[in-house]
Design a protein around this motif. Structure first.
Motif, PDB file in Angstrom:
ATOM      1  N   LEU A 189      38.924  -4.145  -7.936  1.00 18.15           N
ATOM      2  CA  LEU A 189      39.202  -5.155  -9.120  1.00 18.15           C
ATOM      3  C   LEU A 189      40.352  -6.057  -9.845  1.00 18.15           C
ATOM      4  O   LEU A 189      40.672  -4.774 -10.206  1.00 18.15           O
ATOM      5  CB  LEU A 189      38.086  -4.155 -10.160  1.00 18.15           C
ATOM      6  N   ASP A 190      39.841  -6.857 -10.599  1.00 14.56           N
ATOM      7  CA  ASP A 190      41.089  -7.294 -11.098  1.00 14.56           C
ATOM      8  C   ASP A 190      40.740  -8.066 -12.837  1.00 14.56           C
ATOM      9  O   ASP A 190      39.894  -7.749 -13.547  1.00 14.56           O
ATOM     10  CB  ASP A 190      42.293  -7.758 -10.502  1.00 14.56           C
ATOM     11  N   ALA A 191      40.655  -9.369 -11.670  1.00 10.34           N
ATOM     12  CA  ALA A 191      40.375 -10.232 -12.921  1.00 10.34           C
ATOM     13  C   ALA A 191      38.310 -10.464 -13.255  1.00 10.34           C
ATOM     14  O   ALA A 191      37.951 -10.771 -14.173  1.00 10.34           O
ATOM     15  CB  ALA A 191      40.654 -11.463 -12.262  1.00 10.34           C
ATOM     16  N   GLU A 192      37.765  -9.610 -12.621  1.00 19.01           N
ATOM     17  CA  GLU A 192      36.756  -8.839 -12.604  1.00 19.01           C
ATOM     18  C   GLU A 192      36.212  -8.988 -14.060  1.00 19.01           C
ATOM     19  O   GLU A 192      35.195  -8.270 -14.186  1.00 19.01           O
ATOM     20  CB  GLU A 192      36.058  -8.955 -11.252  1.00 19.01           C
ATOM     21  N   LEU A 193      36.949  -7.905 -14.672  1.00 18.97           N
ATOM     22  CA  LEU A 193      36.160  -7.035 -15.853  1.00 18.97           C
ATOM     23  C   LEU A 193      37.095  -7.633 -16.635  1.00 18.97           C
ATOM     24  O   LEU A 193      37.023  -7.084 -18.143  1.00 18.97           O
ATOM     25  CB  LEU A 193      38.352  -5.913 -15.518  1.00 18.97           C
ATOM     26  N   SER A 194      37.852  -8.660 -16.874  1.00 18.69           N
ATOM     27  CA  SER A 194      37.294  -9.525 -18.679  1.00 18.69           C
ATOM     28  C   SER A 194      35.924  -9.756 -18.091  1.00 18.69           C
ATOM     29  O   SER A 194      34.924 -10.475 -17.402  1.00 18.69           O
ATOM     30  CB  SER A 194      38.228 -10.902 -17.955  1.00 18.69           C
ATOM     31  N   GLY A 195      36.186  -9.763 -19.819  1.00 17.92           N
ATOM     32  CA  GLY A 195      34.425 -10.001 -20.311  1.00 17.92           C
ATOM     33  C   GLY A 195      33.260  -8.775 -20.121  1.00 17.92           C
ATOM     34  O   GLY A 195      31.898  -9.270 -20.792  1.00 17.92           O
ATOM     35  N   PRO A 263      38.354   0.838  -7.439  1.00 18.66           N
ATOM     36  CA  PRO A 263      39.587   0.752  -7.043  1.00 18.66           C
ATOM     37  C   PRO A 263      40.340   0.103  -8.159  1.00 18.66           C
ATOM     38  O   PRO A 263      39.129  -1.356  -7.892  1.00 18.66           O
ATOM     39  CB  PRO A 263      40.137   0.988  -5.523  1.00 18.66           C
ATOM     40  N   LEU A 264      41.256  -0.242  -7.962  1.00 21.04           N
ATOM     41  CA  LEU A 264      41.779  -1.024  -9.066  1.00 21.04           C
ATOM     42  C   LEU A 264      43.160  -2.256  -8.542  1.00 21.04           C
ATOM     43  O   LEU A 264      43.858  -1.296  -7.851  1.00 21.04           O
ATOM     44  CB  LEU A 264      42.570  -0.833 -10.496  1.00 21.04           C
ATOM     45  N   ARG A 265      43.499  -3.094  -8.003  1.00 23.75           N
ATOM     46  CA  ARG A 265      44.561  -3.998  -7.802  1.00 23.75           C
ATOM     47  C   ARG A 265      45.493  -3.348  -8.356  1.00 23.75           C
ATOM     48  O   ARG A 265      46.299  -3.141  -8.155  1.00 23.75           O
ATOM     49  CB  ARG A 265      44.331  -5.404  -7.966  1.00 23.75           C
ATOM     50  N   ARG A 266      45.969  -3.029 -10.121  1.00 28.49           N
ATOM     51  CA  ARG A 266      47.104  -2.238 -10.641  1.00 28.49           C
ATOM     52  C   ARG A 266      46.459  -1.064 -10.986  1.00 28.49           C
ATOM     53  O   ARG A 266      46.433  -1.277 -12.655  1.00 28.49           O
ATOM     54  CB  ARG A 266      47.707  -3.140 -11.289  1.00 28.49           C
TER      55      ARG A 266
END
Length: 294
Positions: A189-195, A263-266
């Motif tokens: 996950l990365d940008a999908e977490l916005s909002g 997991p997260l990308r970073r």
């Protein structure tokens, strides 16, 4: 002859500034610590403490004794370790471990069964303490081994008499309901977490620092619905499908069928170290625990 207990009491007062805090650190009453220090003053023939506001400070004589105390502790510990090595070198006796809560849950608890099978004459006593407290306890001799994590990427300052070894890297994952749309995302996950809406640990905790760093530089503040310190309670809120949670793997309770960790990308990380006194470097008990921790 100066008593070892009095030396430990003086060192604790020097580090913490009051008899009450020293007593709490050592597991005694303030009255017992005071009596130890009075006996020390009678033994050396000069005052070792002087009042300073609501606390106390060491006199020059007290500072001289406290400065020499680590050499005494190390010499005594080397004597004990020499005696153990002259025996068959098998771990035995009691090993006092000070560790942070999720390190106990995720690292120590899983190995205690194997350790008991391998070392039936060794007893492990565990006390939950924050990293700074745990290192002070080992330095003061009230614990034998500390399990500590770094703070925001910086290792806790290590007293000169101690050594440490890396034993684990802890990583944070996002936990969400299997009914949540993000549960179908393929890959980290990365940008999908916005909002998204969140439950997170309160400010001042390592996990809250992780969470804030996850959104550093984001155009908008994350939508934090709940501040909860207990991870099992966080999971109960995640199970509603309304919020996500960022939880370290060491701290994560069993998820159950309705939840998933992605997991997260970073991903945020923290390094976990074991620390012990240099003079106990050959301790069979410490070596046995370190071998199980990997």
């Amino acid at each position: 002859m100066i008593e070892v207990g009095a030396l430990r009491a003086l060192r604790a007062v020097a580090a913490l500034g009051t008899l009450a805090k020293a007593a709490e650190e050592l597991g005694f009453t303030a009255s017992a610590v005071s009596q130890q220090l009075k006996r020390l003053e009678r033994q050396v023939g000069v005052p070792v403490l002087a009042p300073a506001g609501r606390g106390v400070v060491l006199t020059p004589a007290g500072e001289a004794i406290a400065g020499s105390a680590p050499e005494v502790f190390q010499a005594l510990e080397r004597c004990a370790e020499a005696a153990r090595s002259v025996a068959d070198g098998a771990p035995r006796g009691t090993l006092r471990v000070a560790a942070f809560s999720t390190g106990i849950r995720g690292l120590l608890a899983p190995v205690l069964g194997r350790l008991a099978e391998r070392c039936p004459e060794l007893r492990v006593d565990i006390t939950e303490q924050d990293p700074d407290q745990a290192l002070r306890a080992v330095d003061a001799g009230t614990a034998d081994l500390a399990l500590v994590h770094d703070a925001d990427g910086l290792p806790a300052p290590l007293p000169l008499a101690l050594v440490r070894r890396h034993v684990h890297t802890d990583v944070g994952d996002v936990v969400l309901s299997r009914r949540h749309p993000l549960a179908r995302v393929d890959g980290p996950l990365d940008a999908e977490l916005s909002g998204q809406a969140w439950v997170t640990s309160p400010p001042g905790t390592v996990c809250h620092q992780w969470f804030r760093r996850l959104f550093a530089g984001a155009p908008a503040e994350p939508d934090v619905r709940h501040l909860v310190d207990d991870f099992a309670t966080q999971l109960s809120l995640v199970a509603t499908g309304e919020v996500l949670a960022l939880i370290p793997r060491l701290a994560r309770p069993p998820l159950g069928e309705g939840l998933v960790a992605l997991p997260l990308r970073r991903p945020p990380k923290r390094e976990v170290h074991a620390a012990w006194r240099r003079s106990a470097d050959t301790s069979p008990a410490i070596r046995a625990v370190l071998a199980e921790l990997g």
